[in-house]
Design a protein around this motif. Structure first.
Motif, mmCIF file in Angstrom:
data_model
loop_
_atom_site.group_PDB
_atom_site.id
_atom_site.type_symbol
_atom_site.label_atom_id
_atom_site.label_comp_id
_atom_site.label_asym_id
_atom_site.label_seq_id
_atom_site.Cartn_x
_atom_site.Cartn_y
_atom_site.Cartn_z
ATOM 1 N N VAL A 83 -30.166 -12.115 45.458
ATOM 2 C CA VAL A 83 -29.884 -13.542 45.288
ATOM 3 C C VAL A 83 -28.686 -13.961 46.133
ATOM 4 O O VAL A 83 -28.700 -15.004 46.792
ATOM 5 N N GLU A 84 -27.641 -13.142 46.115
ATOM 6 C CA GLU A 84 -26.439 -13.462 46.886
ATOM 7 C C GLU A 84 -26.739 -13.517 48.379
ATOM 8 O O GLU A 84 -26.306 -14.449 49.082
ATOM 9 N N LYS A 85 -27.498 -12.548 48.883
ATOM 10 C CA LYS A 85 -27.758 -12.463 50.318
ATOM 11 C C LYS A 85 -28.810 -13.457 50.796
ATOM 12 O O LYS A 85 -28.614 -14.128 51.829
ATOM 13 N N GLU A 86 -29.908 -13.577 50.063
ATOM 14 C CA GLU A 86 -31.041 -14.375 50.536
ATOM 15 C C GLU A 86 -30.989 -15.841 50.115
ATOM 16 O O GLU A 86 -31.442 -16.712 50.850
ATOM 17 N N MET A 87 -30.456 -16.106 48.942
ATOM 18 C CA MET A 87 -30.489 -17.480 48.425
ATOM 19 C C MET A 87 -29.164 -18.213 48.579
ATOM 20 O O MET A 87 -29.128 -19.438 48.658
ATOM 21 N N LYS A 88 -28.072 -17.481 48.585
ATOM 22 C CA LYS A 88 -26.738 -18.040 48.814
ATOM 23 C C LYS A 88 -26.372 -19.178 47.857
ATOM 24 O O LYS A 88 -26.017 -20.282 48.280
ATOM 25 N N PRO A 89 -26.431 -18.919 46.551
ATOM 26 C CA PRO A 89 -25.965 -19.928 45.583
ATOM 27 C C PRO A 89 -24.440 -19.918 45.522
ATOM 28 O O PRO A 89 -23.780 -19.115 46.189
ATOM 29 N N ASP A 90 -23.881 -20.788 44.705
ATOM 30 C CA ASP A 90 -22.426 -20.811 44.516
ATOM 31 C C ASP A 90 -21.981 -19.772 43.497
ATOM 32 O O ASP A 90 -20.838 -19.314 43.528
ATOM 33 N N PHE A 91 -22.874 -19.417 42.588
ATOM 34 C CA PHE A 91 -22.563 -18.396 41.587
ATOM 35 C C PHE A 91 -23.866 -17.799 41.059
ATOM 36 O O PHE A 91 -24.955 -18.327 41.305
ATOM 37 N N ILE A 92 -23.731 -16.695 40.341
ATOM 38 C CA ILE A 92 -24.881 -16.029 39.721
ATOM 39 C C ILE A 92 -24.653 -15.996 38.215
ATOM 40 O O ILE A 92 -23.544 -15.737 37.743
ATOM 41 N N CYS A 93 -25.697 -16.275 37.464
ATOM 42 C CA CYS A 93 -25.641 -16.186 36.001
ATOM 43 C C CYS A 93 -26.558 -15.066 35.535
ATOM 44 O O CYS A 93 -27.757 -15.095 35.811
ATOM 45 N N ILE A 94 -26.009 -14.069 34.866
ATOM 46 C CA ILE A 94 -26.837 -13.009 34.291
ATOM 47 C C ILE A 94 -26.996 -13.266 32.796
ATOM 48 O O ILE A 94 -26.019 -13.429 32.064
ATOM 49 N N LYS A 95 -28.248 -13.329 32.371
ATOM 50 C CA LYS A 95 -28.562 -13.604 30.973
ATOM 51 C C LYS A 95 -29.034 -12.322 30.299
ATOM 52 O O LYS A 95 -30.017 -11.717 30.733
ATOM 53 N N PHE A 96 -28.349 -11.945 29.236
ATOM 54 C CA PHE A 96 -28.651 -10.673 28.559
ATOM 55 C C PHE A 96 -29.702 -10.864 27.470
ATOM 56 O O PHE A 96 -29.426 -10.692 26.277
ATOM 57 N N VAL A 97 -30.926 -11.154 27.899
ATOM 58 C CA VAL A 97 -32.022 -11.311 26.934
ATOM 59 C C VAL A 97 -32.394 -9.976 26.302
ATOM 60 O O VAL A 97 -32.942 -9.930 25.199
ATOM 61 N N GLY A 98 -32.090 -8.879 26.992
ATOM 62 C CA GLY A 98 -32.391 -7.557 26.456
ATOM 63 C C GLY A 98 -31.569 -7.194 25.237
ATOM 64 O O GLY A 98 -31.882 -6.245 24.519
ATOM 65 N N ALA A 99 -30.513 -7.963 24.967
ATOM 66 C CA ALA A 99 -29.663 -7.691 23.806
ATOM 67 C C ALA A 99 -30.232 -8.280 22.523
ATOM 68 O O ALA A 99 -29.743 -7.966 21.429
ATOM 69 N N ASP A 100 -31.248 -9.097 22.633
ATOM 70 C CA ASP A 100 -31.837 -9.764 21.474
ATOM 71 C C ASP A 100 -32.265 -8.746 20.411
ATOM 72 O O ASP A 100 -33.054 -7.843 20.687
ATOM 73 N N PRO A 101 -31.759 -8.868 19.189
ATOM 74 C CA PRO A 101 -32.149 -7.945 18.108
ATOM 75 C C PRO A 101 -33.649 -7.957 17.826
ATOM 76 O O PRO A 101 -34.191 -6.979 17.306
ATOM 77 N N ASN A 102 -34.305 -9.068 18.156
ATOM 78 C CA ASN A 102 -35.742 -9.168 17.954
ATOM 79 C C ASN A 102 -36.544 -8.692 19.166
ATOM 80 O O ASN A 102 -37.772 -8.785 19.182
ATOM 81 N N GLY A 103 -35.829 -8.183 20.155
ATOM 82 C CA GLY A 103 -36.466 -7.664 21.354
ATOM 83 C C GLY A 103 -36.077 -6.220 21.577
ATOM 84 O O GLY A 103 -36.262 -5.366 20.711
ATOM 85 N N LEU A 104 -35.491 -5.933 22.746
ATOM 86 C CA LEU A 104 -35.065 -4.566 23.067
ATOM 87 C C LEU A 104 -33.851 -4.127 22.261
ATOM 88 O O LEU A 104 -33.589 -2.931 22.124
ATOM 89 N N ASN A 105 -33.089 -5.115 21.773
ATOM 90 C CA ASN A 105 -31.873 -4.821 21.008
ATOM 91 C C ASN A 105 -30.931 -3.895 21.773
ATOM 92 O O ASN A 105 -30.384 -2.932 21.219
ATOM 93 N N ARG A 106 -30.764 -4.199 23.042
ATOM 94 C CA ARG A 106 -29.868 -3.398 23.891
ATOM 95 C C ARG A 106 -28.446 -3.463 23.342
ATOM 96 O O ARG A 106 -27.974 -4.525 22.914
ATOM 97 N N SER A 107 -27.756 -2.354 23.363
ATOM 98 C CA SER A 107 -26.415 -2.296 22.786
ATOM 99 C C SER A 107 -25.408 -3.064 23.635
ATOM 100 O O SER A 107 -25.610 -3.295 24.831
ATOM 101 N N ALA A 108 -24.312 -3.441 22.999
ATOM 102 C CA ALA A 108 -23.242 -4.154 23.700
ATOM 103 C C ALA A 108 -22.665 -3.284 24.811
ATOM 104 O O ALA A 108 -22.275 -3.785 25.875
ATOM 105 N N GLU A 109 -22.613 -1.970 24.578
ATOM 106 C CA GLU A 109 -22.074 -1.050 25.592
ATOM 107 C C GLU A 109 -22.977 -1.002 26.822
ATOM 108 O O GLU A 109 -22.487 -0.967 27.957
ATOM 109 N N GLU A 110 -24.283 -1.008 26.605
ATOM 110 C CA GLU A 110 -25.222 -1.028 27.731
ATOM 111 C C GLU A 110 -25.072 -2.308 28.544
ATOM 112 O O GLU A 110 -25.055 -2.282 29.777
#
Length: 314
Positions: A83-110
């Motif tokens: 995204v940084e190289k090809e799209m060149k936005p002003d910023f990147i937003c990473i959304k941690f949907v994998g942390a959802d307890p009703n989904g993958l429930n990825r740990s806070a440490e991960e």
């Protein structure tokens, strides 16, 4: 008789908030007039465009979007670098949907390790978004804030149910910025800003997420809320509402039926991808002219169009 243009002067000004570090750091806000009213005063920093990525492969996105990122979306670091190289936005937003307890429930440490790996491999400012479960987001943001210490990230966002934990971690224990999320209501937005300020988070470290909806889906409520917030900030010099606004357009625009309905089900609507792009651009442009200082997008064409849009108006 010569024409004399009327000029509206305001006492209030939106605070300037800096996100990121180094040459790619960006500033939001700083204006003392309504959006693009350069004939009235100082428009501050131009609105910024960000691109959303996830901590997991975007299984729920439409095929056309998944195909755009299919070579990198299995790895958040590679996705961010692409995204940084090809799209060149002003910023990147990473959304941690994998942390959802009703989904993958990825740990806070991960999640913290992923965020650390991403921020160390890009130069653009990073916005951290949660899964929407306020209890889990508080735990995730606490660990992530420590992992990305020194990178001046924006945590989007604290809500009334978890503002103490999020504000303490991202705004006090570590020098980051805090997003205050309310539900399309000027009083709720003001109340959360006051609570964060009483907690010890300074006004210049707060960015508001006052709510967003795709155009045609109750957007008139968003529009009037934006107007009321900005007019109170400028005309009444209400310091509790003088924070920049960031709008998560992507999740709203790409979830409505016009963006996800298959061509077979609605042939008269035409290409699904084009519909989604149009919805995203329409919503983002409405948010920008309404008072948002930054928007989060998904599609490269939306990003390209919005950059041109702002360039022409600024």
């Amino acid at each position: 008789m010569a024409f004399k243009m009327s000029v509206q002067k305001y006492a209030g000004r939106i605070s300037e908030v800096e996100i990121g570090t180094g040459e790619k750091a960006l500033k939001l806000g700083g204006e003392n007039v309504m959006p693009f009213y350069s004939f009235d005063g100082d428009c501050g920093n131009t609105p910024k465009m960000g691109v959303e990525i996830l901590d997991v492969f975007p299984e729920n996105w439409i095929e056309e979007l998944k195909n755009l990122y299919k070579d990198v979306a299995q790895n958040s670091v590679e996705w961010a670098k692409f995204v940084e190289k090809e799209m060149k936005p002003d910023f990147i937003c990473i959304k941690f949907v994998g942390a959802d307890p009703n989904g993958l429930n990825r740990s806070a440490e991960e999640c913290a390790q992923i965020a650390k790996d991403v921020v160390e491999n890009i130069e653009l400012p990073l916005v951290i978004s949660g899964c929407g479960n306020f209890e889990k987001d508080a735990k995730v943001f606490e660990k992530v804030a420590a992992a990305v210490d020194g990178k001046n990230c924006l945590f989007l966002a604290a809500v009334e149910e978890n503002y103490k934990a999020v504000g303490a971690a991202a705004g006090l224990a570590y020098p980051h910025k805090v997003g205050a999320e309310s539900s399309v209501d000027i009083n709720l937005a003001k109340q959360l800003n006051v609570l964060l300020n009483q907690l010890g988070v300074k006004e210049e470290n707060i960015v508001m997420n006052v709510g967003c909806s795709a155009v045609g889906y109750g957007y008139e409520y968003v529009a009037t809320t934006l107007d009321r917030i900005r007019l109170a900030a400028f005309g009444q010099n209400d310091k509790t509402l003088q924070m920049p606004i960031m709008a998560p357009v992507s999740s709203e625009a790409w979830s409505v039926k016009e963006s996800v309905a298959d061509v077979e089900d609605a042939p008269e609507w035409g290409c699904k991808e084009e519909r989604g792009i149009t919805m995203e651009i329409s919503t983002a442009s409405s948010m920008i002219v309404g008072g948002a200082n930054a928007v989060i997008l998904r599609h490269p064409k939306s990003l390209e169009t919005m950059k041109k849009f702002v360039c022409e108006l600024a």
